[in-house]
Design a protein around this motif. Structure first.
Motif, short mmCIF file in Angstrom:
data_model
loop_
_atom_site.label_atom_id
_atom_site.label_comp_id
_atom_site.label_asym_id
_atom_site.label_seq_id
_atom_site.Cartn_x
_atom_site.Cartn_y
_atom_site.Cartn_z
N GLY A 1 0.79 -1.21 0.00
CA GLY A 1 0.00 0.00 0.00
C GLY A 1 0.82 1.26 0.00
N THR A 2 2.09 1.17 0.43
CA THR A 2 2.91 2.37 0.60
C THR A 2 4.15 2.36 -0.28
OG1 THR A 2 2.20 2.43 2.91
CG2 THR A 2 4.07 3.81 2.32
N THR A 3 4.82 1.22 -0.40
CA THR A 3 6.07 1.14 -1.15
C THR A 3 6.08 -0.08 -2.05
OG1 THR A 3 7.16 -0.08 0.62
CG2 THR A 3 7.40 2.32 0.65
N ALA A 4 7.04 -0.08 -2.99
CA ALA A 4 7.30 -1.25 -3.83
C ALA A 4 8.79 -1.59 -3.71
CB ALA A 4 6.93 -0.98 -5.28
N LYS A 5 9.10 -2.87 -3.54
CA LYS A 5 10.47 -3.32 -3.35
C LYS A 5 10.84 -4.35 -4.41
CE LYS A 5 8.49 -3.65 0.24
NZ LYS A 5 7.19 -3.14 0.78
N ALA B 1 5.99 3.83 -4.05
CA ALA B 1 4.92 3.56 -5.01
C ALA B 1 4.12 2.38 -4.50
CB ALA B 1 5.50 3.28 -6.39
N GLY B 2 2.87 2.62 -4.16
CA GLY B 2 2.01 1.55 -3.66
C GLY B 2 0.57 1.85 -3.98
N PHE C 1 15.56 6.47 -8.13
CA PHE C 1 14.67 5.35 -8.44
C PHE C 1 14.89 4.13 -7.55
CE2 PHE C 1 15.81 7.56 -12.47
CZ PHE C 1 14.67 8.33 -12.55
N GLY C 2 14.99 4.36 -6.27
CA GLY C 2 15.09 3.23 -5.35
C GLY C 2 16.50 2.87 -4.97
N GLY C 3 17.52 3.37 -5.70
CA GLY C 3 18.90 3.16 -5.30
C GLY C 3 19.28 4.18 -4.24
N SER D 1 7.49 4.07 -12.41
CA SER D 1 8.29 4.31 -11.21
C SER D 1 8.82 3.00 -10.64
CB SER D 1 7.44 5.04 -10.16
OG SER D 1 8.16 5.20 -8.96
N MET D 2 7.97 1.98 -10.61
CA MET D 2 8.39 0.69 -10.09
C MET D 2 9.36 0.00 -11.05
SD MET D 2 4.89 -0.63 -8.25
CE MET D 2 3.89 -0.41 -9.71
#
Length: 705
Positions: A283-287, A333-334, A310-312, A423-424
């Protein structure tokens, strides 16, 4: 055997999974209660027990974001930093890198240090990098520091003396004196005795910073579980994917900072593909994380709260932590990510999330801003079948975007869907292409409540042709907890130790003691590795240990070529020695009982709780607006309108469950289609085909361009 329970507390949902004595899985999903996370845990545990005897629970495994949130929100306890005379300014000065937009900020202000300059203290002593005592410890200087710390009202101290990894004697004596007046004292030689003073210091400080919070939280969790009749041992997922006893987690809290994301990667590693990319969207983030040869990539240093692309995460931003962790890229991103217009009128999605309160507009809990969940509901990917959602509220929220953009509501919704997918995808790029890995030979394993809705679109961006959605994918992290080994790590820096084998044995014995398991116990595994570098270089690479020096050098040369793309030869030196001791946990039983439809959660956001119900064979699911039902043998398949640009917009598409999917000819469904789970939804775009495996996983295979 009794019941095993896995609990994953996320930013939006708290997921609970129970495995009973037959191997069958039951799940519950409820909104996280941020004011008191344990309240949401007890709600989920009570629901998933569903009348079972709580006294039969033999194991509770927990993944928590408590440590991460405490660091990011600066809600830990006040810490005093004690170090060698002449080095008290090392932490306040810090190590900062100007990245992203900060590069162009002429008035850039570095973030505050983890410990204020006034809370840093020195003691008289000095040890060399080889462990020799250069200046004996002055106990009076320690007592003066203790008095000053107590006078400032500080109850937690982090001790990091110069080169204590080579000789911890001075640190141990300093800790003894400090503990006479200070309740909580943490030393670097106990936390992570590895060279590089600044990183070792910040790791020790963070352990002292969050340790009291973790100890209090786990104590309260055990008490409240006992209050409902569960007195089983509580284990905690650590950052590297192992599981440690709660008592050890309280002492080594810094090892739990990446606790939550690690569990989802374990679930992906068990999906049946040796080379896979874990994609977990909640719901909040993407890993995302890369799994190669069935093992997730591990890093020995990461940054909490750092900036990057971008997540790095870039070195020099955030707080560096030197402890093993699954190497993840994470983006804000969730499903709850808010869509908004920047000052230039461009559409953005995230990183801010509506979370569980007030949540997306369609939840009806007071949220009004458009989110990814609202967009997916409008597009027909979601329905209000198992989760009561309000299409009218979602329409109202998306209209706020559509009008300024000059597009239709549906076009705005699909733009939100596309932007969050992009984004993901950037996070997948960080862990693959950016590190020299071609993702086309990997399977994308999707999990989380929102992941399977976006997985096929993301896979197509990289030429990935296989997407795997495991059973119970919506609660994959909680399920992954039950497959984590009971394990812990130990490390010791020692430049070219005279007897490496003896040092590794000592570390293994210490790790086994941490787990309260004798080293020679059947089933106990010990993995040994060593950090190696060319003499004259300052950075090292970790390779598996070998008693054969020639073989060790060969492994290092191969690893060096993989990482840097060049072949080099020269004299090497061994820097740090590592062991990981593991006791295998029982894997999720791959039996008909375990794979049968389990009691499914019917989440009602307005109540903020989860309930369980049994889905009977052939039961008809309530579909969204304009849906109609078709009978297929002993099962029923619904249809509803969903938005696919390849179809020119909205089209009537079949809506399956895993049960109805099994009744299709050759167990294959061509896209466009939707497959609904109790905890998640799988979107099958045109050009993709879905099949159901005997393990109840759904495989999406790209059948066209």
């Amino acid at each position: 055997m009794g019941y095993a329970i896995g609990v994953d507390v996320g930013g939006t949902f708290t997921d609970v999974v129970l495995r009973d004595t037959s191997g069958a899985i039951s799940v519950a999903k409820c909104l996280s209660t941020h004011y008191d996370p344990i309240a949401g845990i007890l709600t989920g545990v009570t629901r998933v027990l569903a009348g079972r005897d709580p006294a039969q629970v033999t194991r509770v495994v927990h993944a928590t974001t408590l440590a991460t949130n405490a660091v990011l929100e600066r809600k830990g306890v006040r810490v005093a930093f004690v170090t060698t005379q002449g080095f008290r300014a090392a932490v306040p000065l810090g190590r900062y890198a100007r990245v992203e937009e900060d590069r162009y900020d002429l008035r850039f202000t570095p973030p505050p240090p983890p410990v204020a300059a006034g809370d840093c203290f020195e003691v008289v002593e000095r040890i060399s990098a080889r462990g020799a005592v250069l200046t004996p410890l002055d106990p009076d200087s320690v007592r003066r520091a203790a008095a000053a710390i107590t006078a400032r009202g500080i109850g937690s101290a982090a001790v990091c003396l110069l080169h204590a990894y080579a000789n911890p004697a001075h640190e141990r004596r300093v800790a003894e004196i400090l503990r006479e007046t200070i309740p909580a004292v943490v030393t670097s030689s106990e936390t992570w005795p590895e060279l590089r003073e600044y990183e070792r210091a910040t790791t020790t400080i963070m352990s002292a910073y969050i340790g009291p919070l973790m100890a209090s939280y786990l104590s309260r969790l055990r008490e409240r579980l006992a209050g409902i009749g569960i007195r089983a041992p509580v284990h905690v997922m650590e950052s590297s994917g192992g599981v440690i006893p709660a008592e050890l987690a309280a002492r080594r809290a810094v090892a739990t900072i990446e606790s939550g994301p690690a569990a989802g990667v374990l679930a992906a590693a068990g999906a049946g593909f040796a080379d896979a990319i874990s994609f977990d969207m909640g719901g909040t983030t993407a890993k995302t994380c890369v799994v190669r040869g069935g093992r997730p990539e591990i890093t020995h240093e990461f940054h909490v709260g750092g900036k990057g692309s971008f997540g790095g995460r870039r070195a020099g931003t955030g707080v560096p932590i030197k402890t093993p962790a699954i190497d993840l890229a994470e983006v804000g991103a969730g499903g709850g990510s808010v869509a908004w217009l920047d000052p230039a009128g461009a559409l953005r999605v995230g990183p801010r999330s509506a979370g569980s309160s007030p949540g997306p507009a369609c939840y009806g809990l007071g949220g009004a801003e458009p989110t990814v969940t609202d967009a997916n509901l409008i597009l027909g990917y979601l329905s209000s079948a198992s989760i009561p959602l309000s299409p009218a509220l979602a329409d109202k929220a998306l209209d706020r975007l559509a009008s300024p953009l000059g597009v239709t509501r549906e076009q705005a919704a699909y733009a939100v869907h596309e932007i969050v997918s992009a984004s993901m995808a950037s996070a997948v790029h960080v862990v693959t292409v950016q590190r020299g890995i071609d993702p086309r030979g990997f399977a994308l394993v999707a999990s989380g409540g929102a992941g399977p809705m976006h997985a096929a679109r993301i896979a197509a961006r990289f030429g990935i042709t296989t997407v795997v959605v495991p059973a119970h994918c919506g609660v994959a992290s909680a399920a992954g907890l039950l497959s984590g080994d009971l394990s812990t790590d130990r490390v010791q820096s020692h430049l070219d130790a005279p007897d490496p084998a003896a040092l590794l044995t000592t570390l293994a014995e210490a790790a086994a003691t941490d787990l309260a398991v004798p080293l020679g116990t059947p089933g106990v595994r010990v993995h040994r590795s060593v950090d190696v570098r060319f003499k004259g270089q300052s950075h090292d690479l970790t390779v598996d240990w070998s008693d054969d020096r020639a073989e060790l050098e060969s492994r290092f040369h191969r690893r060096y070529a993989e990482v840097y793309g060049i072949t080099q030869r020269g004299e090497i030196e061994l820097v740090s020695y590592r062991v990981r001791v593991s006791v295998p946990a029982d894997p999720l039983a791959d039996t008909p009982a375990a794979n049968a439809p389990a009691p499914a959660p019917a989440h009602h956001p307005s109540a903020g709780t989860a309930s369980t119900r049994t889905q009977e064979p052939g039961a008809t699911r309530t579909a969204g607006t304009g849906a109609r039902t078709a009978e297929r043998g002993a099962t029923r398949v619904t249809t509803r309108r969903a938005y696919f640009p390849e179809c020119g917009g909205y089209a009537d598409v079949p809506v399956h469950t895993r049960r109805t999917l099994a009744t299709e000819p050759d167990a294959t469904v061509e896209g466009p289609a939707v497959i609904e789970d109790p905890e998640s939804t799988i979107v099958v775009p045109p050009g993709w085909a879905a099949t159901l495996t005997p393990a109840q996983a759904v495989h999406l295979v790209r059948s066209g361009r």
